[in-house]
Design an enzyme around this catalytic site. Sequence first.
Site, PDB file in Angstrom:
ATOM      1  N   GLU A 106     -83.601  31.688 -48.360  1.00 46.09           N
ATOM      2  CA  GLU A 106     -84.426  32.021 -49.518  1.00 46.09           C
ATOM      3  C   GLU A 106     -83.807  31.444 -50.784  1.00 46.09           C
ATOM      4  O   GLU A 106     -82.641  31.045 -50.791  1.00 46.09           O
ATOM      5  CB  GLU A 106     -84.527  33.532 -49.641  1.00 46.09           C
ATOM      6  CG  GLU A 106     -85.255  34.116 -48.457  1.00 46.09           C
ATOM      7  CD  GLU A 106     -85.624  35.570 -48.659  1.00 46.09           C
ATOM      8  OE1 GLU A 106     -85.774  35.985 -49.803  1.00 46.09           O
ATOM      9  OE2 GLU A 106     -85.752  36.253 -47.642  1.00 46.09           O
TER      10      GLU A 106
ATOM     11  N   GLY B  64     -89.678  36.015 -39.398  1.00 47.20           N
ATOM     12  CA  GLY B  64     -90.941  35.276 -39.444  1.00 47.20           C
ATOM     13  C   GLY B  64     -92.108  36.236 -39.461  1.00 47.20           C
ATOM     14  O   GLY B  64     -92.010  37.352 -38.931  1.00 47.20           O
TER      15      GLY B  64
ATOM     16  N   LYS C 222     -78.636  46.137 -41.014  1.00 43.56           N
ATOM     17  CA  LYS C 222     -79.062  46.193 -39.606  1.00 43.56           C
ATOM     18  C   LYS C 222     -77.975  46.841 -38.742  1.00 43.56           C
ATOM     19  O   LYS C 222     -78.277  47.622 -37.835  1.00 43.56           O
ATOM     20  CB  LYS C 222     -79.393  44.778 -39.120  1.00 43.56           C
ATOM     21  CG  LYS C 222     -80.654  44.217 -39.800  1.00 43.56           C
ATOM     22  CD  LYS C 222     -80.780  42.712 -39.602  1.00 43.56           C
ATOM     23  CE  LYS C 222     -82.079  42.171 -40.173  1.00 43.56           C
ATOM     24  NZ  LYS C 222     -82.105  40.696 -40.246  1.00 43.56           N
TER      25      LYS C 222
ATOM     26  N   GLY D 113     -86.620  25.610 -45.762  1.00 36.53           N
ATOM     27  CA  GLY D 113     -87.317  26.893 -45.883  1.00 36.53           C
ATOM     28  C   GLY D 113     -86.686  28.016 -45.068  1.00 36.53           C
ATOM     29  O   GLY D 113     -87.270  29.086 -44.945  1.00 36.53           O
TER      30      GLY D 113
HETATM   31  N1  LIG Z   1     -90.067  37.995 -43.431  1.00 33.48           N
HETATM   32  C1  LIG Z   1     -89.346  38.313 -42.369  1.00 33.48           C
HETATM   33  O1  LIG Z   1     -89.023  37.457 -41.536  1.00 33.48           O
HETATM   34  C2  LIG Z   1     -88.921  39.724 -42.125  1.00 33.48           C
HETATM   35  C3  LIG Z   1     -88.291  40.055 -40.907  1.00 33.48           C
HETATM   36  C4  LIG Z   1     -87.917  41.387 -40.657  1.00 33.48           C
HETATM   37  C5  LIG Z   1     -88.145  42.340 -41.622  1.00 33.48           C
HETATM   38  N2  LIG Z   1     -88.727  41.980 -42.803  1.00 33.48           N
HETATM   39  C6  LIG Z   1     -88.927  43.035 -43.789  1.00 33.48           C
HETATM   40  O2  LIG Z   1     -90.319  43.187 -44.016  1.00 33.48           O
HETATM   41  C7  LIG Z   1     -90.537  43.571 -45.359  1.00 33.48           C
HETATM   42  C8  LIG Z   1     -91.507  42.582 -46.001  1.00 33.48           C
HETATM   43  O3  LIG Z   1     -90.960  41.275 -45.922  1.00 33.48           O
HETATM   44  P1  LIG Z   1     -91.816  39.978 -46.300  1.00 33.48           P
HETATM   45  O4  LIG Z   1     -91.026  38.825 -45.817  1.00 33.48           O
HETATM   46  O5  LIG Z   1     -93.221  40.148 -45.849  1.00 33.48           O
HETATM   47  O6  LIG Z   1     -91.731  40.023 -47.895  1.00 33.48           O
HETATM   48  P2  LIG Z   1     -92.715  39.328 -48.946  1.00 33.48           P
HETATM   49  O7  LIG Z   1     -91.947  39.234 -50.214  1.00 33.48           O
HETATM   50  O8  LIG Z   1     -93.325  38.112 -48.360  1.00 33.48           O
HETATM   51  O9  LIG Z   1     -93.860  40.421 -49.087  1.00 33.48           O
HETATM   52  C9  LIG Z   1     -93.719  41.614 -49.818  1.00 33.48           C
HETATM   53  C10 LIG Z   1     -95.008  41.819 -50.587  1.00 33.48           C
HETATM   54  O10 LIG Z   1     -94.993  43.091 -51.218  1.00 33.48           O
HETATM   55  C11 LIG Z   1     -95.599  42.938 -52.468  1.00 33.48           C
HETATM   56  N3  LIG Z   1     -95.197  44.049 -53.329  1.00 33.48           N
HETATM   57  C12 LIG Z   1     -94.085  44.187 -54.064  1.00 33.48           C
HETATM   58  N4  LIG Z   1     -94.110  45.362 -54.726  1.00 33.48           N
HETATM   59  C13 LIG Z   1     -95.265  45.961 -54.397  1.00 33.48           C
HETATM   60  C14 LIG Z   1     -95.859  47.183 -54.756  1.00 33.48           C
HETATM   61  N5  LIG Z   1     -95.251  48.026 -55.591  1.00 33.48           N
HETATM   62  N6  LIG Z   1     -97.074  47.501 -54.230  1.00 33.48           N
HETATM   63  C15 LIG Z   1     -97.673  46.654 -53.383  1.00 33.48           C
HETATM   64  N7  LIG Z   1     -97.175  45.471 -53.005  1.00 33.48           N
HETATM   65  C16 LIG Z   1     -95.969  45.142 -53.509  1.00 33.48           C
HETATM   66  C17 LIG Z   1     -95.149  41.582 -52.968  1.00 33.48           C
HETATM   67  O11 LIG Z   1     -96.023  41.108 -53.978  1.00 33.48           O
HETATM   68  C18 LIG Z   1     -95.222  40.770 -51.680  1.00 33.48           C
HETATM   69  O12 LIG Z   1     -96.493  40.184 -51.513  1.00 33.48           O
HETATM   70  C19 LIG Z   1     -89.158  43.641 -46.003  1.00 33.48           C
HETATM   71  O13 LIG Z   1     -88.666  44.960 -45.912  1.00 33.48           O
HETATM   72  C20 LIG Z   1     -88.326  42.730 -45.136  1.00 33.48           C
HETATM   73  O14 LIG Z   1     -86.959  43.043 -45.153  1.00 33.48           O
HETATM   74  C21 LIG Z   1     -89.127  40.708 -43.065  1.00 33.48           C
HETATM   75  N1  LIG Z   2     -83.514  37.168 -43.923  1.00 28.22           N
HETATM   76  C1  LIG Z   2     -83.537  37.737 -42.607  1.00 28.22           C
HETATM   77  C2  LIG Z   2     -84.952  38.036 -42.208  1.00 28.22           C
HETATM   78  C3  LIG Z   2     -85.107  38.925 -41.013  1.00 28.22           C
HETATM   79  O1  LIG Z   2     -84.674  40.219 -41.242  1.00 28.22           O
HETATM   80  C4  LIG Z   2     -82.874  36.743 -41.628  1.00 28.22           C
HETATM   81  O2  LIG Z   2     -82.541  35.608 -42.028  1.00 28.22           O
HETATM   82  O3  LIG Z   2     -82.634  37.099 -40.486  1.00 28.22           O
END
Ligand SMILES: NC(=O)c1ccc[n+]([C@@H]2O[C@H](COP(=O)([O-])OP(=O)(O)OC[C@H]3O[C@@H](n4cnc5c(N)ncnc54)[C@H](O)[C@@H]3O)[C@@H](O)[C@H]2O)c1
Ligand SMILES: N[C@@H](CCO)C(=O)O
Length: 433
Positions: A191, A308, A206, A188
Amino acid sequence: MKAVKPIRVALLGCGTVGTEVVRLLTDQAEDLTQRIGAPVELAGIAVRRPNKHREVPEHLLTTDAAGLVSSDDVDVVVEVIGGIDPTRGLLLDALKAGKSVVTANKALLAEHGSDLFEAADASGADLYFEAAVAGAIPLLRPLRESLAGDRITRVMGIVNGTTNFILSAMDATGAGYAETLEEASRLGYAEADPTADVDGFDAASKAAILASLAFHTRVTAADVYREGIRSVSAADIAAAKGLGRTVKLLAICERVVSPSGQESVAVRVHPAMIPRTHPLASVNGAFNAVFVEADAAGEMMFYGQGAGGAPTASAVLGDLVAVARNKVASGRGPRESAYAALPVQPMGNTPTRYHISLDVADKPGVLSQVAAVFAEHDVSIAAVRQEGRVEDASLVIVTHAATDAALRSTVDKIGGLPVVREVVSVMRVEGEE
Ligand SMILES: NC(=O)c1ccc[n+]([C@@H]2O[C@H](COP(=O)([O-])OP(=O)(O)OC[C@H]3O[C@@H](n4cnc5c(N)ncnc54)[C@H](O)[C@@H]3O)[C@@H](O)[C@H]2O)c1
Ligand SMILES: N[C@@H](CCO)C(=O)O
Ligand code: NA
């Protein structure tokens, strides 16, 4: 505390990060009120499929993100959807309407950051994005605020957890890239479509954000030289180990000063060998760490969870508290600082160092033929190690700094020498003189 108007928050997206933002906002409501000086309340949560979000209050859910952003009942917009569309339009609308924005969206900031900053400036709104780089690790605020009085010369770090997990596992097991990626997906960490991570796009976004803040210069993702980890082989890792080094995918942002004193910036993402004694070498698994060098402060290292749901939500909440406090105080946080407008160096001009491992014929004169190619390209050799075998020999060369273009031409020419059977491994070297 006397009753004050609550800060009303629109949350856009409720996936991995958004769910944790809701949880932290709810669980810490009372503490946040004390810290901000006003309650923070969710005005609505924009999602795509409302029936998939049983964990959040149903009455807050909406599929109309644009309607939520434009509502008079919203003061601050928190965006955790990701990607360029529809987030760019939604955040521009919010900022134009004077609503402060907190986002974790590195891809959007690295491509369209200047449009967002301009909209924020025009209306006086805040734009905060600590979660976009290195997740929970406080890094952008130190660059934007704590180090604003210093001159930053270099920012170098591990800013992608997925690739660091894969490279750490390859180093630990000696396994190849493909099988390690499979394992990372099974656990996990990677992706289903790992392209953004393994091809370095995530790290390049970044790096662009880091360079912009560090050097007060607009740097976009397109300005960043990018190589991912797909071509890192078990042989590269073994070669690194043999030299007391390890391989990391590094984001490197440097201030380069030419002999005539002309300043520019070089921003790159690529795998590199670093000494096992370097602080970044012990950053393993999905952790992130960033090394910053500044004239007065010297060397600093920022380490922690770069991804995370909960760690990333921690950074989002920190930003939310900051913009809410600014609102309560009728103030503003830092604006875009791009006054230096330094040129961005093409990779070919950037000084780097190479490690080259060759399989060569074991006969007299090989070393001098190889050395002549280096001399021809004005590349100076720092160390050579030769190990003879019965029929052939291995030759390991580490160079001094030269332009990346000169080093590449040197490797191309050496690969064509009849005495060279195979170029086994070529990798840039960082983290030492
Ligand atoms: N997951 C991480 O570890 C992590 C770390 C740092 C930054 N981020 C950033 O945070 C953001 C979110 O990441 P995530 O991991 O939570 O993604 P995710 O895919 O789990 O969540 C995104 C959500 O947005 C929803 N979505 C998509 N289009 C939409 C719309 N038009 N209106 C409303 N909802 C909509 C999706 O259905 C989904 O539930 C991204 O920009 C990602 O790069 C994530
Ligand atoms: N996919 C990114 C999430 C955090 O930005 C990583 O593996 O670091
Ligand atoms: Na961060």
